[in-house]
Structure formats: structure tokens, C-alpha cells
Write a protein that holds these residues in place. Sequence first.
Motif, mmCIF file in Angstrom:
data_model
loop_
_atom_site.group_PDB
_atom_site.id
_atom_site.type_symbol
_atom_site.label_atom_id
_atom_site.label_comp_id
_atom_site.label_asym_id
_atom_site.label_seq_id
_atom_site.Cartn_x
_atom_site.Cartn_y
_atom_site.Cartn_z
ATOM 1 N N LEU A 6 0.965 -1.077 -0.137
ATOM 2 C CA LEU A 6 -0.045 0.022 0.050
ATOM 3 C C LEU A 6 0.833 1.354 0.082
ATOM 4 O O LEU A 6 1.531 1.511 0.942
ATOM 5 C CB LEU A 6 -0.827 0.010 1.179
ATOM 6 N N ALA A 7 0.646 2.173 -1.131
ATOM 7 C CA ALA A 7 1.678 3.264 -1.094
ATOM 8 C C ALA A 7 0.771 4.475 -1.496
ATOM 9 O O ALA A 7 1.356 5.425 -2.152
ATOM 10 C CB ALA A 7 2.851 2.782 -2.144
ATOM 11 N N ALA A 8 -0.353 4.287 -1.390
ATOM 12 C CA ALA A 8 -1.259 5.723 -1.848
ATOM 13 C C ALA A 8 -1.344 6.919 -1.057
ATOM 14 O O ALA A 8 -1.430 7.892 -1.376
ATOM 15 C CB ALA A 8 -2.539 5.044 -2.161
ATOM 16 N N GLY A 9 -1.193 6.443 0.233
ATOM 17 C CA GLY A 9 -1.421 7.687 1.394
ATOM 18 C C GLY A 9 -0.396 9.006 1.283
ATOM 19 O O GLY A 9 0.574 9.067 0.690
ATOM 20 N N HIS A 54 -0.935 6.956 -5.415
ATOM 21 C CA HIS A 54 -1.921 8.303 -5.531
ATOM 22 C C HIS A 54 -1.169 9.343 -5.356
ATOM 23 O O HIS A 54 -1.128 10.182 -6.234
ATOM 24 C CB HIS A 54 -3.113 8.077 -4.516
ATOM 25 N N TYR A 55 -0.986 9.656 -3.939
ATOM 26 C CA TYR A 55 -0.359 11.072 -3.572
ATOM 27 C C TYR A 55 1.186 11.129 -4.398
ATOM 28 O O TYR A 55 1.972 10.128 -4.004
ATOM 29 C CB TYR A 55 -0.328 11.081 -2.114
ATOM 30 N N GLU A 81 -6.903 6.746 -8.766
ATOM 31 C CA GLU A 81 -7.335 8.195 -8.937
ATOM 32 C C GLU A 81 -7.951 8.948 -7.996
ATOM 33 O O GLU A 81 -7.739 10.211 -7.832
ATOM 34 C CB GLU A 81 -8.432 8.295 -10.279
ATOM 35 N N ARG A 82 -8.555 8.086 -7.185
ATOM 36 C CA ARG A 82 -9.226 8.999 -5.513
ATOM 37 C C ARG A 82 -8.815 7.851 -4.506
ATOM 38 O O ARG A 82 -8.586 6.686 -4.860
ATOM 39 C CB ARG A 82 -10.587 9.439 -5.869
ATOM 40 N N LEU A 83 -8.504 8.340 -3.551
ATOM 41 C CA LEU A 83 -7.796 7.488 -2.087
ATOM 42 C C LEU A 83 -9.098 6.464 -2.150
ATOM 43 O O LEU A 83 -10.275 7.014 -1.831
ATOM 44 C CB LEU A 83 -7.523 8.403 -1.107
ATOM 45 N N TYR A 183 -15.844 -9.097 1.948
ATOM 46 C CA TYR A 183 -16.330 -7.960 3.142
ATOM 47 C C TYR A 183 -16.298 -6.654 2.634
ATOM 48 O O TYR A 183 -16.507 -5.478 3.279
ATOM 49 C CB TYR A 183 -15.715 -8.426 4.345
ATOM 50 N N ILE A 184 -15.425 -6.327 1.367
ATOM 51 C CA ILE A 184 -15.150 -5.020 1.049
ATOM 52 C C ILE A 184 -16.194 -4.502 -0.003
ATOM 53 O O ILE A 184 -16.248 -5.230 -1.216
ATOM 54 C CB ILE A 184 -13.819 -4.778 0.641
ATOM 55 N N PRO A 185 -16.597 -3.330 0.041
ATOM 56 C CA PRO A 185 -17.894 -3.134 -1.154
ATOM 57 C C PRO A 185 -16.943 -2.690 -2.481
ATOM 58 O O PRO A 185 -15.979 -2.178 -2.026
ATOM 59 C CB PRO A 185 -18.579 -1.978 -0.449
ATOM 60 N N GLU A 186 -17.458 -2.684 -3.533
ATOM 61 C CA GLU A 186 -16.884 -2.051 -4.543
ATOM 62 C C GLU A 186 -16.543 -0.650 -4.677
ATOM 63 O O GLU A 186 -17.734 -0.116 -4.309
ATOM 64 C CB GLU A 186 -17.686 -2.456 -6.160
ATOM 65 N N ASP A 187 -15.619 0.045 -5.101
ATOM 66 C CA ASP A 187 -15.688 1.102 -5.637
ATOM 67 C C ASP A 187 -16.090 2.190 -4.299
ATOM 68 O O ASP A 187 -16.711 3.104 -4.537
ATOM 69 C CB ASP A 187 -16.636 1.684 -6.777
#
Length: 346
Positions: A6-9, A54-55, A81-83, A183-187
Motif C-alpha cells: 500500500l503506497a497511496a497515502g 496516488h499521492y 485516481e482517488r484515495l 467483505y469490502i464493497p466495490e468502489d
Amino acid sequence: MKAMALAAGKGTRLFPLTGEVPKPMAPVVNTPIIEHIFALLASHGMRKVYVNVHYLADALLNAYGQTSRINGMEVHLSREERLMGTAGGVKRLADRFDETFVVVSGDALTDIDLGELVAFHREKGALATIALKRVYDTSEFGVVDIDAGGNIRGFQEKPPPEEAISTLANTGIYVLEPRALEYIPEDTFFDFAKDVFPQLLEAGEKFVGYQGDFYWSDIGTLSAYRQAHYDVLSGKVRVRIPGEKRSKGLWIGEDAKIHPSASFEGYVVIGGDAVIGRDVVLSGSVTVGRDCWIRRGATIKSSILLPGSTVGDGAYLEDCIVGHGYDVRPGEIIRGGALIRRPPGH
């Protein structure tokens, strides 16, 4: 096996350093944090790692491209494209994960034995496993309560120590079965600790915590960033230090130029093409980045110089982080803090 880093933050707690580089690209002993993670994954036989960015995404994409091969492992970067949050970011790439896989932070430093972690997960027959590390100050971390068999009973987000149900911190290192992603919703912006894991508990899924003897730092603050350098140089973390080891605490990179009168004490790593001038003193735990220039008579104690920075004649630095390309003026005395160039117009 496959992994997700994970490298978006935004790494806001490491500001102002993360104003100029994304946190996964912040170097620890002249190697970006995420590259230490790539080395760890490859050394445990991971075939592929997917990385969400992302960032300041272009910094990562310019460094590694959308697809590359590192230590024999395929590395795939994907722009978010968005977090989407920790869990949402993995869900977006769910079709890549068709068997047991590992999730790891791309901006934390660790030498965890992933083979042992995965073996524990399989032995327990778990849907999800969290790697846990004991901490002193729970107010900085999400903590996890487990029973004697390692089963997870509850969570608390950053409790004050006197209210903490546990001192075992969630390291953000997980082993998951693909079914956990249901358990994770799409989008949707979704977080593992806040959103997914409470659902697993409620549903009575097999969900366990692993405690091992490993190093972990989320490098959440500037002081933790400095501490991580010290921990690497003093041998507390099993990661590779670049450069040729010249003595117990001295590593020198390729084509570095060092004046014979310069003196070193403690743990010092000097990056490639750096120039260390006459009568320079480096002591404590000091990392000098690539292309740095430390001029005559400067003294640097327990500090980190990022690539391309310069220190003027006779300057004195202690407990500092000197940003990329920053120029410390001759004779300046600076104790503590991060020195970062302001962009034009600021």
C-alpha cells in the motif's frame, strides 16, 4: 505467492519531508522505504507485488515504471485516481488475488519473516491474520486484543495507555484469503482496521493475530524517521545497507570523495558521489545521501542529509533532516528540525 504493498497515502505526519517526496520514496540509509519492502518480499519468494499509488504518484511511477522486475519479482504499479483506503485499494485489484496473499505497508520499515507469518496463518486455518507488535505508547496505534490461542477478540484505535485493552499494535501487515475481500464493497473508501476487521469479528470468521520476533516501525514522525536510520545502522533491522563497509560503523558509496582529515565516529553511511571536505566531523548516526557536499570544517551529529544537499564551511548540524538539494549556509548552527527547500513563490 503474490503481495500488495500500500503506497497511496499522504504520510501527513512526516511533513514537511512528504511535501517533496511521497513517504514510500523517503530514503532510509539511502534506499527508499518501499525498496526495502520490495527486497523483503522478493527474499521470501513473492512472485508478484501490486502497488497502489496516488499521492505524488509520478515520483513512484518515474522510479519504477508501471511494470518492472526487482530481485526477480514482478512489480506492478497502479494509479488510484482517488484515495480508496487500505481495504478499498486492495479491493480495486481483487481480481489479481486468487490464492492466499500478503498485504504490507509500502511506507513502514520491517524485517518480518513472511514465511513464518504465512505458515502461522495456514496452520490456524484463518481467513485473515494480522501481524502484531508490542508497543509502549498505544496512543499512536490501533491495538488488538487476542486470546491465548491467538484469536482476535477486539480492537481499539489509538487509545491512551491507561485505557488500552492491549499493547499489541496492528502493524498493517496482513495475510488474507481471497474470500476476505467479499467483505469490502466495490468502489468505496474502506479501511481494514475500521471497517473490514470488525465485520470479520461479527461474522465469527477465523481471524487471528501473529506475534513474532521482528522489527517494525511505521516511521510516523520525523523523530521515528531518524530513529529508523539509527536502528538500521546499529544492526537492529535486517536490511541491506548500500556501500562498501570500511569498518564496524562506516559504509562508503561508489565514487564518494573523502578528505583524509575527515573524522567519523559512531555509525556513518556516505552515499555515492558525495564529497566530504577537509576537517569535517561526522558523529553519532549520520546518513549522507548521494551527491551531497559537506564543506570544510563542518560538524554533523546524528543527522540525515538527503541527496543533493550541501553543508557550508564550518556549519554545525545536530539532530537534523536536511531535504533534497537544500543548502546549509557557511557557519550556520542548527539543532533539530527538518530543513526543506521552499518551492518558488512560497
